[in-house]
Design a protein around this motif. Structure first.
Motif, PDB file in Angstrom:
ATOM      1  N   PHE A  89       0.816  -1.212   0.000  1.00 18.84           N
ATOM      2  CA  PHE A  89       0.000   0.000   0.000  1.00 18.84           C
ATOM      3  C   PHE A  89       0.853   1.265   0.000  1.00 18.84           C
ATOM      4  CE2 PHE A  89      -3.877  -2.301   1.569  1.00 18.84           C
ATOM      5  CZ  PHE A  89      -4.654  -1.942   0.492  1.00 18.84           C
ATOM      6  N   PHE A  92       1.595   1.817  -3.552  1.00 18.14           N
ATOM      7  CA  PHE A  92       0.373   2.146  -4.291  1.00 18.14           C
ATOM      8  C   PHE A  92      -0.018   3.599  -4.065  1.00 18.14           C
ATOM      9  CE2 PHE A  92      -1.378  -2.444  -4.053  1.00 18.14           C
ATOM     10  CZ  PHE A  92      -0.601  -2.789  -5.126  1.00 18.14           C
ATOM     11  N   PHE A  96       0.119   6.219  -7.171  1.00 17.10           N
ATOM     12  CA  PHE A  96      -1.127   6.665  -7.773  1.00 17.10           C
ATOM     13  C   PHE A  96      -1.408   8.138  -7.506  1.00 17.10           C
ATOM     14  CE2 PHE A  96      -1.784   2.195  -8.337  1.00 17.10           C
ATOM     15  CZ  PHE A  96      -2.544   2.118  -9.485  1.00 17.10           C
TER      16      PHE A  96
ATOM     17  N   ALA B  41      -7.917  -0.337  -3.100  1.00 16.28           N
ATOM     18  CA  ALA B  41      -7.950   0.057  -4.512  1.00 16.28           C
ATOM     19  C   ALA B  41      -9.003   1.140  -4.735  1.00 16.28           C
ATOM     20  CB  ALA B  41      -8.235  -1.163  -5.385  1.00 16.28           C
TER      21      ALA B  41
END
Lengths: 130, 225
Positions: A89, A92, A96, B41
């Motif tokens: 994470f 990520f 992102f 996500a």
């Protein structure tokens, strides 16, 4: 997990459950209090405020997982098996969010780039309506 | 599971679980890891869109209503109540798990019932909030909220992500309540009493706490930041 059925153990474990509850409640109240402080006085600044919010969220997550989900009392094998994948994470989030930010700047700096459809359409019924 | 934990035990030499937990609990943990990635996500996608956007609505303006308070401006108050309900239901869940460890059927029934009540209250609050937002014109594909900088809304990303993520979380709460009810019925029937342990309560407990954990992040991402 060892079957020690005695009353004083039970009392102690119930006490620690309520201790965790108070920690979670107080942290949440501090968060809401800071949000109100910012709303009425503009202090602390948005960047500092958001950093504090994220820090306090991690604190709450730690107490829920370690105490309520009992992970803090399991053996190391289990703790690491669960936490290691979650380290992804970190990457990520950095990747992102940086990508989103760079896209924004790209769009700003190149006037020739086509505007995304959402920018032209009014927000009502944007996209999903036929 | 009954192995005493000693410092120099050889966990990987076979004969016992190297994680010192039962198969079912380990699998629940693995499921929760995968679910964490699903929620992660969704939240990261939301964050990416927000970083891409030139402007975004102010949560303190969007979420300022409270049932029966009319047009009173009460930012954050209602969602704080929802957060409190969910934390409280997590506490009653862990008290049920604790009572199960001591084979105290009556206490398990009491605390598990309160957990179910808390879950239903949370869902009721969420239903009210959704209905209220829908009344003021927010839905998937409809964003009536001006941006924090005063400009008109330029996209429906805010409402799309809000309804998708809180909806997905609400779905988890719903299935958690159903699982809790099933386990409560089994407790009342004496299934776990006969089995000799209340581990099933622990397993649904893990799921329930995870739902609370996700809410902590949803609360921060949508209402605070």
């Amino acid at each position: 997990m060892a079957h020690t059925h005695n009353a004083s153990d039970r009392q102690a474990s119930i006490k620690s459950i309520w201790r965790t509850f108070w920690i979670l409640l107080i942290v949440t109240m501090v968060e809401v209090g800071l949000a109100f402080l910012h709303l009425y006085t503009g202090f602390p600044g948005k960047l500092l405020l958001n950093s504090v919010f994220i820090g306090l969220t991690v604190v709450k997550a730690f107490y829920i997982v370690a105490e309520f989900m009992h992970l803090g009392h399991e053996i190391k094998n289990l703790i690491w098996t669960i936490l290691m994948p979650l380290l992804l994470f970190i990457w990520f989030i950095i990747a992102f969010l940086a990508d989103g930010d760079s896209w924004k700047h790209m769009r700003r700096n190149s006037p020739s780039a086509p505007l995304p459809a959402e920018k032209v359409a009014p927000a009502h019924g944007g996209g999903n309506h036929h | 599971m009954d192995n005493a934990v000693t410092a120099n035990k050889k966990w990987w030499s076979g004969g016992s679980s190297p994680f010192n937990v039962s198969y079912g609990k380990l699998m629940m943990w693995y499921f929760l890891i995968s679910d964490a990635f699903t929620f992660g996500a969704l939240l990261i996608a939301y964050g990416t869109q927000r970083f891409m956007a030139e402007a975004w609505p102010d949560p303190n303006v969007v979420f300022h209503s409270f049932p029966f308070m009319g047009h009173a401006d009460l930012p954050l108050v209602f969602v704080s109540l929802m957060t409190f309900i969910l934390i409280m239901s997590s506490v009653t869940m862990v008290l049920a798990v604790n009572a199960g460890k001591y084979m105290d059927k009556q206490s398990v029934v009491k605390w598990l019932s309160w957990t179910i009540v808390g879950g239903i209250m949370f869902l009721g609050c969420q239903a009210w909030e959704w209905m209220h937002l829908h009344e003021v014109g927010a839905w998937w594909g409809q964003n009536p909220f001006p941006n924090a900088d005063g400009t008109a809304p330029i996209s429906t990303n805010f409402t799309d992500f809000f309804f998708t993520i809180t909806g997905f979380h609400g779905l988890h709460v719903t299935s958690g309540v159903i699982l809790n009810i099933i386990v409560l019925v089994n407790v009342l029937k004496g299934t776990y009493e006969r089995r000799g342990h209340y581990e099933m309560v622990e397993k649904v407990g893990l799921y329930w706490h995870f739902v609370d954990l996700v809410w902590v992040f949803v609360f921060t991402c949508f209402y605070l930041l």
